[in-house]
Design a protein around this motif. Structure first.
Motif, PDB file in Angstrom:
ATOM      1  N   GLY A  15       0.814  -1.212   0.000  1.00 41.67           N
ATOM      2  CA  GLY A  15       0.000   0.000   0.000  1.00 41.67           C
ATOM      3  C   GLY A  15       0.845   1.258   0.000  1.00 41.67           C
ATOM      4  O   GLY A  15       0.527   2.240  -0.678  1.00 41.67           O
ATOM      5  N   ILE A  16       1.943   1.222   0.760  1.00 38.25           N
ATOM      6  CA  ILE A  16       2.855   2.375   0.800  1.00 38.25           C
ATOM      7  C   ILE A  16       3.521   2.569  -0.561  1.00 38.25           C
ATOM      8  O   ILE A  16       3.636   3.694  -1.068  1.00 38.25           O
ATOM      9  N   ILE A  17       3.937   1.466  -1.176  1.00 38.34           N
ATOM     10  CA  ILE A  17       4.576   1.522  -2.503  1.00 38.34           C
ATOM     11  C   ILE A  17       3.596   2.092  -3.528  1.00 38.34           C
ATOM     12  O   ILE A  17       3.981   2.872  -4.409  1.00 38.34           O
ATOM     13  N   THR A  18       2.311   1.734  -3.419  1.00 37.81           N
ATOM     14  CA  THR A  18       1.291   2.251  -4.336  1.00 37.81           C
ATOM     15  C   THR A  18       1.264   3.778  -4.301  1.00 37.81           C
ATOM     16  O   THR A  18       1.308   4.437  -5.343  1.00 37.81           O
ATOM     17  N   GLY A  19       1.180   4.336  -3.084  1.00 36.69           N
ATOM     18  CA  GLY A  19       1.120   5.787  -2.951  1.00 36.69           C
ATOM     19  C   GLY A  19       2.383   6.472  -3.444  1.00 36.69           C
ATOM     20  O   GLY A  19       2.323   7.470  -4.174  1.00 36.69           O
ATOM     21  N   ILE A  20       3.527   5.921  -3.084  1.00 39.68           N
ATOM     22  CA  ILE A  20       4.805   6.533  -3.462  1.00 39.68           C
ATOM     23  C   ILE A  20       5.006   6.507  -4.975  1.00 39.68           C
ATOM     24  O   ILE A  20       5.378   7.520  -5.581  1.00 39.68           O
ATOM     25  N   THR A  21       4.748   5.347  -5.597  1.00 37.61           N
ATOM     26  CA  THR A  21       4.999   5.232  -7.040  1.00 37.61           C
ATOM     27  C   THR A  21       4.061   6.117  -7.856  1.00 37.61           C
ATOM     28  O   THR A  21       4.478   6.729  -8.841  1.00 37.61           O
ATOM     29  N   TYR A  22       2.787   6.243  -7.431  1.00 34.89           N
ATOM     30  CA  TYR A  22       1.892   7.125  -8.177  1.00 34.89           C
ATOM     31  C   TYR A  22       2.299   8.580  -8.001  1.00 34.89           C
ATOM     32  O   TYR A  22       2.180   9.393  -8.916  1.00 34.89           O
ATOM     33  N   GLY A  23       2.823   8.904  -6.820  1.00 33.48           N
ATOM     34  CA  GLY A  23       3.282  10.266  -6.565  1.00 33.48           C
ATOM     35  C   GLY A  23       4.520  10.653  -7.357  1.00 33.48           C
ATOM     36  O   GLY A  23       4.907  11.821  -7.393  1.00 33.48           O
ATOM     37  N   LEU A  24       5.143   9.657  -8.019  1.00 36.80           N
ATOM     38  CA  LEU A  24       6.348   9.918  -8.817  1.00 36.80           C
ATOM     39  C   LEU A  24       6.034  10.393 -10.236  1.00 36.80           C
ATOM     40  O   LEU A  24       6.963  10.631 -11.020  1.00 36.80           O
ATOM     41  N   ASN A  25       4.760  10.533 -10.571  1.00 37.52           N
ATOM     42  CA  ASN A  25       4.385  11.021 -11.912  1.00 37.52           C
ATOM     43  C   ASN A  25       5.177  12.253 -12.338  1.00 37.52           C
ATOM     44  O   ASN A  25       5.749  12.275 -13.438  1.00 37.52           O
ATOM     45  N   PRO A  26       5.250  13.303 -11.501  1.00 34.63           N
ATOM     46  CA  PRO A  26       5.972  14.516 -11.924  1.00 34.63           C
ATOM     47  C   PRO A  26       7.462  14.285 -12.155  1.00 34.63           C
ATOM     48  O   PRO A  26       8.067  14.951 -13.004  1.00 34.63           O
ATOM     49  N   LEU A  27       8.066  13.356 -11.399  1.00 40.24           N
ATOM     50  CA  LEU A  27       9.508  13.107 -11.506  1.00 40.24           C
ATOM     51  C   LEU A  27       9.905  12.742 -12.926  1.00 40.24           C
ATOM     52  O   LEU A  27      10.960  13.159 -13.424  1.00 40.24           O
ATOM     53  N   PHE A  28       9.076  11.967 -13.595  1.00 35.97           N
ATOM     54  CA  PHE A  28       9.380  11.516 -14.960  1.00 35.97           C
ATOM     55  C   PHE A  28       8.756  12.423 -16.024  1.00 35.97           C
ATOM     56  O   PHE A  28       9.317  12.578 -17.114  1.00 35.97           O
ATOM     57  N   ALA A  29       7.592  12.996 -15.728  1.00 30.94           N
ATOM     58  CA  ALA A  29       6.867  13.765 -16.746  1.00 30.94           C
ATOM     59  C   ALA A  29       7.411  15.172 -16.945  1.00 30.94           C
ATOM     60  O   ALA A  29       7.541  15.633 -18.091  1.00 30.94           O
ATOM     61  N   ILE A  30       7.736  15.866 -15.856  1.00 30.86           N
ATOM     62  CA  ILE A  30       8.148  17.274 -15.955  1.00 30.86           C
ATOM     63  C   ILE A  30       9.408  17.455 -16.815  1.00 30.86           C
ATOM     64  O   ILE A  30       9.439  18.357 -17.674  1.00 30.86           O
ATOM     65  N   PRO A  31      10.482  16.639 -16.636  1.00 29.03           N
ATOM     66  CA  PRO A  31      11.657  16.817 -17.506  1.00 29.03           C
ATOM     67  C   PRO A  31      11.325  16.645 -18.985  1.00 29.03           C
ATOM     68  O   PRO A  31      11.870  17.363 -19.835  1.00 29.03           O
ATOM     69  N   LEU A  32      10.424  15.721 -19.310  1.00 31.36           N
ATOM     70  CA  LEU A  32      10.038  15.505 -20.708  1.00 31.36           C
ATOM     71  C   LEU A  32       9.283  16.723 -21.245  1.00 31.36           C
ATOM     72  O   LEU A  32       9.546  17.178 -22.369  1.00 31.36           O
ATOM     73  N   MET A  33       8.375  17.259 -20.445  1.00 30.73           N
ATOM     74  CA  MET A  33       7.601  18.424 -20.881  1.00 30.73           C
ATOM     75  C   MET A  33       8.487  19.656 -21.023  1.00 30.73           C
ATOM     76  O   MET A  33       8.322  20.441 -21.953  1.00 30.73           O
ATOM     77  N   LYS A  34       9.446  19.812 -20.116  1.00 24.87           N
ATOM     78  CA  LYS A  34      10.375  20.946 -20.205  1.00 24.87           C
ATOM     79  C   LYS A  34      11.287  20.837 -21.423  1.00 24.87           C
ATOM     80  O   LYS A  34      11.781  21.847 -21.925  1.00 24.87           O
TER      81      LYS A  34
END
Length: 296
Positions: A15-34
């Motif tokens: 359950g903890i891994i679920t929350g943490i991994t979904y919260g990582l969306n910006p970590l991968f998406a923002i550099p690509l968008m920038k």
């Protein structure tokens, strides 16, 4: 001293891994968008990579891909909702801090409760209390101050993402047609629909499909998006739900906004204002209270 059960040892970390991994969306998406990559291209590759990984898992584990016509129609709707949720969230990143945008997705349990009112299922007083407190928290965290101006368009996109995801959850829980479909197969078809939607979006755009996606780091970010916030978060959510129940698994979802805010602040220098901290705290406590009290 009471020892933890096998289910608890497996379920709580999942359950903890679920929350943490979904919260990582910006970590991968923002550099690509920038870097100039379009949202359509990012989500197309994210969904396609995830479909390939899930498809390989289903095939290697010898699970059937077979579905009925009625199931296909429901899965099509679910796929469009899932796609819409991702699209709205990534659009929100263009207007407000990624941590705040991702945190607002955490409102979906409250929105589910509101949707259920329209289906004739009326919440108890603790749920109404949680709904009022949550929206109070949202109003606080979305107030501009001296350190930053929060664009209401980004807030609207984020809440739209949460609303669409809430509809996704309601259909999954209420539809008897897809009741016997596994989480993995459901996710596979939902993401497949998304892949085709974003491929169509790219075809009508003037930019190349790989525009802004250059170098190994960009492709690793796309794989990271497909693997962690998509496949791992979905798989661990299923594991947590089966081992400790939906209520406790949902409560552990509080790690999603915590992770998203930390990523935005530490990695991208996004401002962490008093309004945001207090507002998020109120919303997280309210949602957690609602889930614990109602045990749903």
């Amino acid at each position: 001293m009471k020892t933890l059960s096998k289910n608890a040892i497996i379920g709580y970390p999942s359950g903890i891994i679920t929350g943490i991994t979904y919260g990582l969306n910006p970590l991968f998406a923002i550099p690509l968008m920038k870097n100039g990559a379009s949202i359509g291209s990012i989500l197309f590759f994210r969904y396609t990579f995830a479909v390939l990984m899930l498809g390989a898992f289903l095939w290697l584990s010898k699970q059937s891909f077979k579905i009925t016509g009625k199931q296909a129609s429901v899965l099509l709707v679910l796929g469009l909702l899932y796609t819409g949720s991702s699209l709205f969230l990534f659009e929100a990143y263009n207007y407000i801090a990624s941590g705040l945008a991702t945190t607002l997705i955490f409102l979906y349990p409250v929105l589910v409760a509101i949707i259920m009112v329209f289906l004739g299922v009326f919440p108890s007083w603790p749920v109404w209390l949680a709904i009022a407190a949550t929206f109070g928290g949202v109003l606080m965290m979305t107030q501009s101050d001296a350190s930053q101006t929060i664009d209401p368009i980004g807030v609207i996109f984020s809440i739209a993402s949460a609303l669409v995801y809430a509809l996704f959850i309601v259909i999954i829980n209420r539809s008897k047609v897809i009741a016997n479909i596994s989480n993995t197969l459901l996710t596979f078809y939902a993401l497949t629909v998304g892949s085709f939607v974003f491929l169509g979006k790219i075809c009508f755009a003037d930019t190349a499909i790989t525009a802004g996606i250059e170098g190994g780091a960009a492709w690793l970010n796309l794989i990271g998006l497909a693997l962690l916030p998509t496949i791992v978060s979905t798989a661990t959510l299923a594991i947590a739900t089966r081992n400790i129940g939906a209520t406790k698994a949902s409560v552990l979802g509080v790690f999603e906004p915590i992770t998203a805010i930390l990523v935005g602040t530490l990695m991208f220098g996004e401002p962490l204002t008093t309004n945001i901290v207090v507002g998020i705290s109120i919303a997280m406590v309210a949602v957690t209270f609602m889930i614990v009290v109602t045990k749903r």
